[in-house]
Design a protein around this motif. Structure first.
Motif, PDB file in Angstrom:
ATOM      1  N   ALA A 152      12.819  -7.601  -6.324  1.00 57.33           N
ATOM      2  CA  ALA A 152      11.403  -7.711  -5.986  1.00 57.33           C
ATOM      3  C   ALA A 152      10.529  -7.263  -7.159  1.00 57.33           C
ATOM      4  N   THR A 153      10.914  -6.174  -7.805  1.00 57.47           N
ATOM      5  CA  THR A 153      10.142  -5.669  -8.946  1.00 57.47           C
ATOM      6  C   THR A 153      10.093  -6.704 -10.066  1.00 57.47           C
ATOM      7  N   GLY A 154      11.216  -7.373 -10.312  1.00 56.50           N
ATOM      8  CA  GLY A 154      11.265  -8.400 -11.349  1.00 56.50           C
ATOM      9  C   GLY A 154      10.318  -9.556 -11.071  1.00 56.50           C
ATOM     10  N   LEU A 155      10.009  -9.768  -9.797  1.00 53.77           N
ATOM     11  CA  LEU A 155       9.086 -10.842  -9.401  1.00 53.77           C
ATOM     12  C   LEU A 155       7.648 -10.347  -9.260  1.00 53.77           C
ATOM     13  N   GLY A 156       7.438  -9.044  -9.567  1.00 59.64           N
ATOM     14  CA  GLY A 156       6.094  -8.468  -9.421  1.00 59.64           C
ATOM     15  C   GLY A 156       5.719  -8.230  -7.981  1.00 59.64           C
ATOM     16  N   ASN A 157       6.717  -8.134  -7.108  1.00 58.48           N
ATOM     17  CA  ASN A 157       6.489  -7.928  -5.681  1.00 58.48           C
ATOM     18  C   ASN A 157       6.809  -6.469  -5.335  1.00 58.48           C
ATOM     19  N   TYR A 158       5.813  -5.727  -4.872  1.00 56.64           N
ATOM     20  CA  TYR A 158       6.004  -4.316  -4.546  1.00 56.64           C
ATOM     21  C   TYR A 158       5.852  -4.063  -3.049  1.00 56.64           C
ATOM     22  N   ALA A 159       6.300  -5.034  -2.252  1.00 60.51           N
ATOM     23  CA  ALA A 159       6.196  -4.908  -0.799  1.00 60.51           C
ATOM     24  C   ALA A 159       7.007  -3.734  -0.271  1.00 60.51           C
ATOM     25  N   PHE A 160       7.997  -3.284  -1.033  1.00 64.18           N
ATOM     26  CA  PHE A 160       8.831  -2.147  -0.613  1.00 64.18           C
ATOM     27  C   PHE A 160       8.078  -0.825  -0.697  1.00 64.18           C
ATOM     28  N   LEU A 161       6.947  -0.797  -1.400  1.00 64.33           N
ATOM     29  CA  LEU A 161       6.176   0.435  -1.578  1.00 64.33           C
ATOM     30  C   LEU A 161       5.179   0.555  -0.429  1.00 64.33           C
ATOM     31  N   LEU A 162       5.488   1.404   0.527  1.00 65.38           N
ATOM     32  CA  LEU A 162       4.667   1.568   1.726  1.00 65.38           C
ATOM     33  C   LEU A 162       3.519   2.543   1.478  1.00 65.38           C
ATOM     34  N   PRO A 163       2.408   2.413   2.216  1.00 62.35           N
ATOM     35  CA  PRO A 163       1.293   3.360   2.050  1.00 62.35           C
ATOM     36  C   PRO A 163       1.698   4.766   2.451  1.00 62.35           C
ATOM     37  N   LEU A 164       0.999   5.752   1.919  1.00 56.48           N
ATOM     38  CA  LEU A 164       1.324   7.148   2.185  1.00 56.48           C
ATOM     39  C   LEU A 164       1.311   7.466   3.676  1.00 56.48           C
TER      40      LEU A 164
END
Length: 294
Positions: free
Chosen positions: A215-227
């Protein structure tokens, strides 16, 4: 970059290994885990990123859930499969025998941490004493077992049980396994363990390291959830004026606070304009800052 990642830790890596791996991948120094999983254990490992690292203590305090395999008749020095076998016996054990003792392991129980653990005594980890062959007195501590259910039972020379466990932080599942064996008079050890939940984070929604890398390689940070996703605390909402006062350490009267819950929890998430700005604590006079993030 900030938030919380619901990582599915693979067996063979330490929790610190996962942190180092993510620091390199995300190119950010502020990365921290929220409670150690033993290297051989797989499962949910919430990872805090950026300002999220300041919330790690609140995530760590939350309850956990596990699926454990317990093998009866084999005792090890570490209480799990990684340790040297200290005793073997072929127990005449039935499912009903285990079901009979399980209720005594539920609720608030006193547990002695294993010698091969990271618990400290006089500045040293218990495993350091164990590796030196030193015996030290370990104080028992109280933990809470909210759920302990037998999911599956396997007959054999060394019977095995699959247990579903929900418990408070600081509970050693391998010690539960060992103590069950002691209660049944045949010995036991934890032969496998998966953590399926840590606080609000569930294994079904976790990300493997390979998925995060892709995902990071594709510029996708959907795995990073809000605090706000990482803390199982009620939310309160402040106006811009009161939010600014909160950030400067000033209290807010109860009538000026909009709350999403009428619960008795003293600590709350403080939200301003949709963003988490800190952790507040209710006192008689009103809402006081406990930890300010912005």
């Amino acid at each position: 970059m900030e938030g919380v990642i619901n990582v599915l830790k693979p067996p063979g890596m330490t929790s610190s290994d996962v942190v180092v791996w993510l620091r390199k991948l995300l190119k950010i120094k502020k990365v921290g885990h929220t409670g150690t999983l033993d290297p051989g254990v797989a499962g949910v490992l919430p990872i805090c990123v950026g300002r999220g690292t300041r919330l790690a203590e609140y995530i760590t305090e939350q309850g956990k859930a596990y699926i454990a395999e317990v093998t009866f008749g084999i005792t090890t020095e570490t209480q799990d499969a990684s340790g040297k076998v200290t005793k073997r016996t072929s127990p005449d054990l039935k499912r009903s025998d285990l079901e009979r003792v399980i209720p005594s392991f539920q609720g608030k129980v006193s547990q002695i941490p294993p010698m091969y653990s990271a618990v400290r005594k006089e500045g040293k980890h218990l495993y350091e004493y164990a590796r030196q062959g030193l015996a030290v007195e370990i104080a028992p501590r109280e933990v809470s077992i909210y759920k302990l259910e037998l999911a599956k039972w396997y007959e054999g020379e060394y019977p095995r049980a699959i247990l579903e466990i929900e418990c408070s932080k600081g509970t050693y599942i391998r010690t539960i396994s060992h103590d069950l064996g002691q209660a049944l008079g045949c010995g036991a050890h934890m032969s496998y363990l998966v953590r399926v939940r840590s606080g609000p984070f569930k294994i079904q929604a976790s990300w493997t390291l390979e998925e995060i890398e892709e995902a990071t390689g594709l510029g996708n940070y959907a795995f990073l959830l809000p605090l706000t996703a990482g803390i199982d605390l009620p939310q309160v909402f402040l106006s811009a004026v009161r939010g600014n006062a909160f950030r400067h350490g000033l209290p807010t009267k109860r009538e000026w606070v909009k709350s999403s819950s009428e619960g008795s929890e003293p600590f709350v998430q403080v939200i301003e304009d949709g963003k988490l700005i800190g952790i507040g604590i209710w006192r008689e006079e009103g809402l006081f800052p406990h930890k300010v993030l912005i």
